[in-house]
Design a protein around this motif. Structure first.
Motif, PDB file in Angstrom:
ATOM      1  N   MET A 348     -42.907 -25.202  40.871  1.00 46.87           N
ATOM      2  CA  MET A 348     -42.886 -24.971  39.389  1.00 46.87           C
ATOM      3  C   MET A 348     -44.415 -25.515  38.971  1.00 46.87           C
ATOM      4  N   CYS A 350     -45.664 -26.649  36.183  1.00 49.12           N
ATOM      5  CA  CYS A 350     -44.937 -27.492  35.088  1.00 49.12           C
ATOM      6  C   CYS A 350     -45.118 -29.253  35.923  1.00 49.12           C
ATOM      7  N   ILE A 431     -42.555 -23.864  27.232  1.00 48.05           N
ATOM      8  CA  ILE A 431     -43.845 -24.453  27.880  1.00 48.05           C
ATOM      9  C   ILE A 431     -44.837 -24.411  27.832  1.00 48.05           C
ATOM     10  N   CYS A 438     -48.234 -22.378  32.718  1.00 46.04           N
ATOM     11  CA  CYS A 438     -47.906 -21.063  33.430  1.00 46.04           C
ATOM     12  C   CYS A 438     -48.848 -20.033  34.152  1.00 46.04           C
ATOM     13  N   CYS A 441     -49.075 -20.653  37.446  1.00 49.18           N
ATOM     14  CA  CYS A 441     -47.793 -20.358  38.572  1.00 49.18           C
ATOM     15  C   CYS A 441     -47.426 -19.832  39.221  1.00 49.18           C
ATOM     16  N   VAL A 445     -43.312 -16.598  33.827  1.00 44.50           N
ATOM     17  CA  VAL A 445     -42.732 -16.964  32.777  1.00 44.50           C
ATOM     18  C   VAL A 445     -41.865 -16.360  31.896  1.00 44.50           C
ATOM     19  N   CYS A 454     -39.315 -17.728  36.049  1.00 44.23           N
ATOM     20  CA  CYS A 454     -39.146 -18.741  36.043  1.00 44.23           C
ATOM     21  C   CYS A 454     -37.875 -19.547  35.554  1.00 44.23           C
TER      22      CYS A 454
HETATM   23 FE1  SF4 Z   1     -42.776 -24.207  34.341  1.00 44.52          FE
HETATM   24 FE2  SF4 Z   1     -42.106 -21.591  34.383  1.00 44.52          FE
HETATM   25 FE3  SF4 Z   1     -44.294 -21.782  33.244  1.00 44.52          FE
HETATM   26 FE4  SF4 Z   1     -43.700 -21.920  35.775  1.00 44.52          FE
HETATM   27  S1  SF4 Z   1     -43.772 -20.199  34.585  1.00 44.52           S
HETATM   28  S2  SF4 Z   1     -45.077 -23.795  34.921  1.00 44.52           S
HETATM   29  S3  SF4 Z   1     -41.340 -23.139  36.178  1.00 44.52           S
HETATM   30  S4  SF4 Z   1     -41.986 -23.033  32.771  1.00 44.52           S
END
Ligand code: SF4
Ligand code: FAD
Ligand code: DLZ
Length: 508
Positions: A348, A350, A431, A438, A441, A445, A454
């Protein structure tokens, strides 16, 4: 003979109540660096450096003014390494007629302090900590008879009483609160000016070596230490914020961005909480910038609300409701804290970013604390005691009176709604809206199920479903409950299975 005046690590303030009426001819100021305070949670090394270095600088400044200071260093071979032990030794050394102290910032320390008189046979006077803008009796009067303690109403009274941002009886600009204007994400290409850093001087470097040696195993890097440790530097940090970042503080208060750990935030909490900066000085400086046209009202009101409103309010809540407050567990959360809070691997982005900057700086800003690490702990049902201890340990500004209500109340709703009328639960969409995490990531998301989904998405719906019965009583939760009720039960079951699978990997 004289008075023994105790100054704790977060009480490095010239105007401290315990130092008032000090007679340099007869009195001694006692400052104690003790192991017990450095290890009751595994504080971030930068937090320990901040406290010990601020103490050493403050002791030097007092001594330069002709005050007799008995400063017990951490590595003194006779140091008993606890407050009670050091007070007893100091009484034997100085044979004072009385001990004077200022009310501490933690229930645990207050209890300790209340035992000093019986232990030493010397009368102890605990004076009010009047570095705050709202006294504890004043807060109790406000809180008495209320079913809900709403910050906004408290804040308005504080505005009226202090006259900050007031035009007669009216709030400046006609509105009390400009929060609605403070919710933008950071536009591409806008780079927040870096905050001013305060490179360590000789005293701080000595403390850094001591802390690296003794507490090197604690989570957190000591090397990048750049916090103010004197009142002079704390004021310089405030000035730099007012000049460089205040104007855009409001707009981007809730924004997060990868590799932008501080955004337009002030970085004054460590100084305020250690006693190096006066909260009214910070508020007046911001108000002045607005009156001189150097910053817009939404920014200045937002900043003043944080200090005059939130900061005073959480302190009032803490002392009004402790010691029982810390014991609550309204959402029946019992999961141990996952290893990634201490820097263990996580996919993750974030969380990874927030924890990495916490390790580097002992700092994360409000939305990271509330909506990333806090939100995750809320959704995953992390045990309050574990997540509360984490926040107390890892942030350089964390002292129990301010950390506990923010974590236990605001972030994880363990107080059942005393602080916040609804849990700050959010899926990945929040987020994604407020950050650029995201994009880089491995999770998607936009997906709620499947291997790349996510985790915040399925955890969110699992959380709502898990607590549906409790939340039906809360009108502010009606929307998510309605959405859940309209979902295909098969989909809900699949999301919850996904959540269960994910949570099992945390426990394993
Ligand atoms: Fe965080 Fe989900 Fe965004 Fe990844 S996709 S950064 S886990 S909110
Ligand atoms: P800015 O965003 O620039 O705000 C200016 C000042 O307002 C801060 O320095 C602080 O003194 C005050 N302030 C803002 N929000 C709050 C708040 N919610 N409560 C009290 N004061 C506030 N703050 C701490 O000082 N110590 C803590 O241990 C702490 N723990 C927190 C834990 C959680 C889970 C959350 C959600 C918030 C916590 N906060 C804590 C509040 C807030 O996150 C920090 O005060 C802020 O990030 C400090 O950075 P800054 O000086 O750049 O703040
Ligand atoms: C946080 C801290 C640390 C790390 N070390 C000391 C110390 O050595 N001596 C001291 O007086 N205070 C220290 N503190 C702060 C206390 O733990 C505690 O948070 C405050 O005194 C509460 O007001």
């Amino acid at each position: 003979g004289g008075t023994l005046r105790v100054v704790l690590g977060d009480q490095c303030s010239r105007g401290l109540s315990a130092l008032r009426d000090l007679d340099p001819a007869t009195d001694t100021v006692l400052m104690m660096e003790v192991q017990a305070e450095c290890t009751y949670v595994p504080h971030h090394p930068q937090k320990i450096v901040l406290v010990l270095s601020a103490m050493r600088h403050f002791a030097r400044a007092l001594a330069a003014r002709g005050v007799r200071v008995d400063h017990v260093p951490l590595d003194d071979p006779d140091n008993t390494q606890s407050f009670a032990g050091e007070v007893a030794r100091a009484v034997a050394r100085h044979r004072p007629a009385q001990i004077v102290a200022t009310h501490p910032g933690e229930w645990r320390v207050l209890t300790d302090m209340q035992g000093w008189e019986a232990a030493t046979g010397v009368p102890v006077e605990i004076r009010e900590d009047d570095r705050f803008l709202c006294s504890l009796p004043r807060f109790r009067t406000w809180a008495a008879g209320r079913k809900q303690y709403r910050m906004e109403f408290f804040y308005r009274e504080m505005r009226r009483e202090t006259g900050l941002l007031m035009e007669g009886d009216e709030p400046a600009g006609g509105q009390w609160n400009y929060d609605a204007e403070n919710r933008s994400a950071l536009p591409k290409g806008l780079v927040p000016p870096p905050p001013r850093r305060f490179p360590p001087d000789t005293i701080t470097r000595e403390v850094m070596a001591l802390v690296a040696h003794r507490f090197g195993a604690h989570f957190g890097d000591v090397e990048g230490f750049a916090w103010p440790v004197t009142a002079k530097d704390a004021t310089a940090a405030l000035d730099a914020f007012i000049t460089d970042r205040l104007a855009l503080f409001g707009d981007y208060q809730d924004a997060m961005a990868a590799d932008q750990p501080t955004m337009f935030h002030a970085l004054v909490s460590t100084s305020l909480n250690a006693g190096l900066l006066d909260p009214m000085e910070a508020c007046r400086a911001a108000e002045k910038a607005w009156r001189e046209g150097r910053a817009p009202l939404n920014a200045v009101e937002g900043f003043i609300r944080q200090i005059l409103g939130w900061r005073e309010y959480v302190r009032g809540i803490y002392w009004h409701l402790m010691p029982g407050y810390a014991e609550g567990n309204a959402l029946d959360a019992h999961r141990p804290l996952p290893g990634f809070y201490w820097g263990g691997p996580t996919t993750m982005r974030c969380i990874e970013q927030t924890v990495a900057q916490t390790r580097d700086l002992a700092y994360a800003h409000h939305i990271q604390r509330l909506m990333v690490t806090g939100n995750f702990a809320l959704l995953a049902g992390i045990a309050p005691a574990e997540i509360n201890a984490w926040y107390l340990a890892v942030y350089a500004d964390a002292f129990d009176w301010v950390e506990l209500p923010n974590t236990h109340g605001m972030a994880i709703h363990a107080d059942g709604g005393v602080m916040a009328s609804k849990p700050y639960a959010a899926s990945g969409a929040y987020i994604n809206r407020m950050s650029d995490y995201c994009g880089s990531c491995t999770h998607d998301v936009k997906q709620s199920a499947g291997p790349r989904a996510c985790p915040f998405n399925y955890l969110y719906w699992d959380f709502i479903a898990r607590h549906a019965d409790r939340f039906t009583k809360n009108p502010r939760m009606a929307m998510p409950l309605r959405t859940l009720a309209k979902m295909d039960p098969k989909k809900v079951a699949a999301l919850r299975a996904e959540a269960a699978r994910f949570l099992a990997t945390l426990d394993g």
